[in-house]
Design a protein around this motif. Structure first.
Motif, mmCIF file in Angstrom:
data_model
loop_
_atom_site.group_PDB
_atom_site.id
_atom_site.type_symbol
_atom_site.label_atom_id
_atom_site.label_comp_id
_atom_site.label_asym_id
_atom_site.label_seq_id
_atom_site.Cartn_x
_atom_site.Cartn_y
_atom_site.Cartn_z
ATOM 1 N N GLN A 66 5.047 14.618 -37.856
ATOM 2 C CA GLN A 66 4.055 13.993 -36.984
ATOM 3 C C GLN A 66 4.064 12.480 -37.179
ATOM 4 O O GLN A 66 4.306 11.992 -38.286
ATOM 5 C CB GLN A 66 2.651 14.539 -37.280
ATOM 6 C CG GLN A 66 2.476 16.015 -36.946
ATOM 7 C CD GLN A 66 1.071 16.498 -37.255
ATOM 8 O OE1 GLN A 66 0.485 16.113 -38.260
ATOM 9 N NE2 GLN A 66 0.534 17.335 -36.383
ATOM 10 N N GLU A 80 1.664 9.062 -36.522
ATOM 11 C CA GLU A 80 0.331 8.557 -36.208
ATOM 12 C C GLU A 80 0.336 7.035 -36.296
ATOM 13 O O GLU A 80 1.106 6.447 -37.062
ATOM 14 C CB GLU A 80 -0.714 9.122 -37.174
ATOM 15 C CG GLU A 80 -0.521 8.675 -38.613
ATOM 16 C CD GLU A 80 -1.581 9.210 -39.566
ATOM 17 O OE1 GLU A 80 -2.530 9.854 -39.093
ATOM 18 O OE2 GLU A 80 -1.454 8.978 -40.789
ATOM 19 N N TYR A 129 -2.312 3.525 -36.588
ATOM 20 C CA TYR A 129 -3.660 3.096 -36.944
ATOM 21 C C TYR A 129 -4.337 2.406 -35.764
ATOM 22 O O TYR A 129 -3.696 1.773 -34.924
ATOM 23 C CB TYR A 129 -3.628 2.127 -38.127
ATOM 24 C CG TYR A 129 -3.204 2.763 -39.429
ATOM 25 C CD1 TYR A 129 -3.784 3.943 -39.869
ATOM 26 C CD2 TYR A 129 -2.223 2.169 -40.224
ATOM 27 C CE1 TYR A 129 -3.398 4.526 -41.069
ATOM 28 C CE2 TYR A 129 -1.833 2.734 -41.424
ATOM 29 C CZ TYR A 129 -2.423 3.916 -41.838
ATOM 30 O OH TYR A 129 -2.037 4.486 -43.018
ATOM 31 N N ALA A 174 -6.889 6.821 -37.157
ATOM 32 C CA ALA A 174 -5.482 7.143 -36.921
ATOM 33 C C ALA A 174 -5.399 8.054 -35.699
ATOM 34 O O ALA A 174 -6.253 8.926 -35.503
ATOM 35 C CB ALA A 174 -4.868 7.828 -38.131
ATOM 36 N N LYS A 175 -4.357 7.831 -34.878
ATOM 37 C CA LYS A 175 -4.185 8.631 -33.667
ATOM 38 C C LYS A 175 -2.793 9.240 -33.649
ATOM 39 O O LYS A 175 -1.793 8.545 -33.852
ATOM 40 C CB LYS A 175 -4.392 7.765 -32.425
ATOM 41 C CG LYS A 175 -4.242 8.544 -31.118
ATOM 42 C CD LYS A 175 -4.635 7.710 -29.916
ATOM 43 C CE LYS A 175 -3.614 6.655 -29.609
ATOM 44 N NZ LYS A 175 -3.919 5.950 -28.341
ATOM 45 N N LEU A 176 -2.723 10.545 -33.399
ATOM 46 C CA LEU A 176 -1.442 11.233 -33.292
ATOM 47 C C LEU A 176 -0.777 10.847 -31.970
ATOM 48 O O LEU A 176 -1.358 11.020 -30.902
ATOM 49 C CB LEU A 176 -1.652 12.749 -33.346
ATOM 50 C CG LEU A 176 -0.405 13.615 -33.147
ATOM 51 C CD1 LEU A 176 0.575 13.406 -34.287
ATOM 52 C CD2 LEU A 176 -0.792 15.086 -33.029
ATOM 53 N N LEU A 225 -2.895 16.708 -38.577
ATOM 54 C CA LEU A 225 -3.536 15.780 -37.662
ATOM 55 C C LEU A 225 -4.123 16.520 -36.474
ATOM 56 O O LEU A 225 -3.728 17.642 -36.149
ATOM 57 C CB LEU A 225 -2.525 14.736 -37.180
ATOM 58 C CG LEU A 225 -1.878 13.902 -38.296
ATOM 59 C CD1 LEU A 225 -0.838 12.980 -37.708
ATOM 60 C CD2 LEU A 225 -2.925 13.116 -39.060
ATOM 61 N N ALA A 235 -3.082 15.531 -29.887
ATOM 62 C CA ALA A 235 -2.356 14.309 -29.529
ATOM 63 C C ALA A 235 -3.257 13.346 -28.772
ATOM 64 O O ALA A 235 -4.108 13.753 -27.978
ATOM 65 C CB ALA A 235 -1.132 14.665 -28.686
ATOM 66 N N ASN A 236 -3.054 12.042 -29.039
ATOM 67 C CA ASN A 236 -3.757 10.950 -28.362
ATOM 68 C C ASN A 236 -5.260 10.945 -28.614
ATOM 69 O O ASN A 236 -6.016 10.336 -27.860
ATOM 70 C CB ASN A 236 -3.487 10.979 -26.853
ATOM 71 C CG ASN A 236 -2.022 10.733 -26.538
ATOM 72 O OD1 ASN A 236 -1.377 9.886 -27.156
ATOM 73 N ND2 ASN A 236 -1.482 11.498 -25.601
ATOM 74 N N SER A 275 -8.141 9.984 -31.579
ATOM 75 C CA SER A 275 -8.294 9.257 -32.838
ATOM 76 C C SER A 275 -9.257 9.988 -33.761
ATOM 77 O O SER A 275 -10.171 10.685 -33.310
ATOM 78 C CB SER A 275 -8.822 7.844 -32.564
ATOM 79 O OG SER A 275 -7.944 7.146 -31.711
ATOM 80 N N GLY A 329 1.134 2.539 -39.202
ATOM 81 C CA GLY A 329 0.826 3.964 -39.128
ATOM 82 C C GLY A 329 1.700 4.717 -40.110
ATOM 83 O O GLY A 329 2.230 4.140 -41.071
#
Length: 432
Positions: A72, A74, A76, A83-85, A94, A97-98, A100, A151
């Motif tokens: 994965q 991610e 910052y 953190a966002k995938l 995580l 997706a998308n 945070s 990230g």
């Protein structure tokens, strides 16, 4: 500690070299990472493929090459508070997706990652039905751009076998390709924004040019035309008995002259500020030996008024070369006017023309005011005036020589200055 159904224990944390250089042949062969994989990653970046395409493709490729259970990526957000995938495949901890999520609850894990240090730990998957799936080994690879962590790339494999040092370095180097792609995306966005700003500035400049043309040229032209019309009327014999007729004629003549001067000033200013808007004439084959003396005859009246003499040295044989006649005429006119302005009465303005190799050289010299050596490098700058020269006596806007240099450049030539106590000479060299 536990999170999202995982209970994990820290195994090791070490600083990984974040240099995104290509992998060595030995590393590639030892762990099944071929040069083809590296070239594919670099190819995606060099072709300018979208960042989303890379972060979708890279986790699948890394998971396959390293026989991983999941991978994965991610990034910052909010100054490393979230953190966002952005891309991934297989298992991971995580969220969707998308979306945070805050990392404050896992700060003990994320702190070394934000400082550029890789992190490895083992975990137990709580509630799993298969004992073989319960033990997992994780590796967090910081995505570094110079000294800033952008990230992480998380990878995990089944079992307790740790990622050795070589594997960690390889995976961290692969993670840094994400930083390169992200940096390239930011550069492209910046370029797009700058191009938009440039277009806006060009449009604003065009509008300003139109405003100057309309608000200055048209009124000045109308005033000049009116003055000339009144001047012709008052010169008629039927107006001879009008009181103060001679005074009126002098005022009208002065008004017409000032209008011409102001129109020339505005025209010079537009030429300097917006050279790309000037329409160049087609170069024509001209005989300088005939053309220049004809132009100089237009200065006869002014030379007589200033009690000056004009000396010209030019080859008698035809001196042929191609040139934009309109721009050349402006160059010669500006330089002669400048010479007349600073030459004392009863002195001589000298013009010398000669052919040298593949160029034509025109030198215009005068006596009078010397340009100090310290000011000579700036004499062709817009609005530059030599402080020691009496502005009230000589006048001028400081645009003439700047305009002359721009026109000479347009003609593909050069202009040089030499000034001493005895003489100041401007030499123009134009290609034949």
């Amino acid at each position: 500690m536990s999170n999202n159904g995982f209970e994990f224990n820290l195994v090791q944390s070490e600083m990984i070299d974040a240099d995104p250089s290509m992998l060595s042949a030995s590393e590639a062969s030892n762990h099944g990472i071929s040069f083809q994989l590296t070239e594919q990653i670099l190819g995606l970046i060099q072709r300018g493929d979208s960042f989303q395409k890379l972060v979708s493709w890279l986790p699948m490729t890394v998971a396959k090459q390293f026989d991983l259970r999941g991978c994965q990526i991610e990034l910052y957000e909010n100054q490393q508070q979230q953190a966002k995938l952005v891309g991934g495949v297989g298992d991971g901890w995580l969220g969707p997706a998308n979306q945070s999520r805050p990392i404050t609850q896992l700060w003990d894990l994320y702190k070394p990652l934000t400082q550029g240090t890789s992190l490895q730990f083992s975990s137990q998957c709580l509630g799993t039905k298969k004992p073989s799936d319960a033990s997992l080994t994780w590796l967090g690879c910081p995505i570094m751009m110079r000294t800033t962590s952008l990230g992480n790339m998380w990878v995990l494999r089944s079992g307790q076998r740790a990622f050795d040092g070589t594997e960690s370095k390889q995976l961290c180097r692969l993670a840094n390709y994400v930083a390169i792609a992200l940096h390239q995306t930011h550069l492209e966005q910046t370029i797009d924004q700058q191009q938009t700003q440039i277009r806006q500035l060009r449009n604003a400049k065009d509008e300003f040019l139109q405003l100057i043309s309309h608000e200055l040229f048209i009124p000045l032209g109308s005033i000049q035309l009116s003055a000339q019309t009144l001047e012709r009327i008052f010169k008629d014999a039927s107006w001879r008995k009008v009181p103060q007729r001679s005074t009126v004629l002098k005022v009208l003549s002065l008004l017409s002259q000032e209008c011409r001067r102001q129109k020339q000033f505005v025209d010079n200013l537009i030429t300097l500020m917006f050279p790309e808007h000037q329409k160049a004439s087609e170069p024509v084959l001209m005989n300088l030996s005939e053309w220049l003396p004809s132009l100089l005859r237009t200065f006869t009246t002014r030379l007589e008024q200033e009690s000056l003499k004009l000396s010209i040295t030019i080859p008698q044989e035809p001196l042929l070369f191609e040139c934009d006649v309109t721009q050349l005429e402006r160059v010669i006119t500006e330089l002669i006017n400048n010479a007349i302005k600073y030459t004392p009465a009863k002195k001589t303005v000298k013009i010398t023309v000669k052919a040298i190799d593949t160029a034509v050289e025109i030198a215009i010299a005068n006596t009078g005011v010397q340009i100090p050596p310290s000011h000579q490098p700036y004499i062709f700058e817009k609005f530059y005036r030599v402080p020691e020269i009496d502005k009230q006596q000589y006048g001028g806007s400081g645009l003439g020589l700047a305009l002359t240099k721009q026109l000479v450049i347009n003609l593909g030539g050069t202009i040089e200055l030499k000034s001493t106590r005895q003489k100041t000479t401007f030499t123009v060299k134009l290609p034949k």
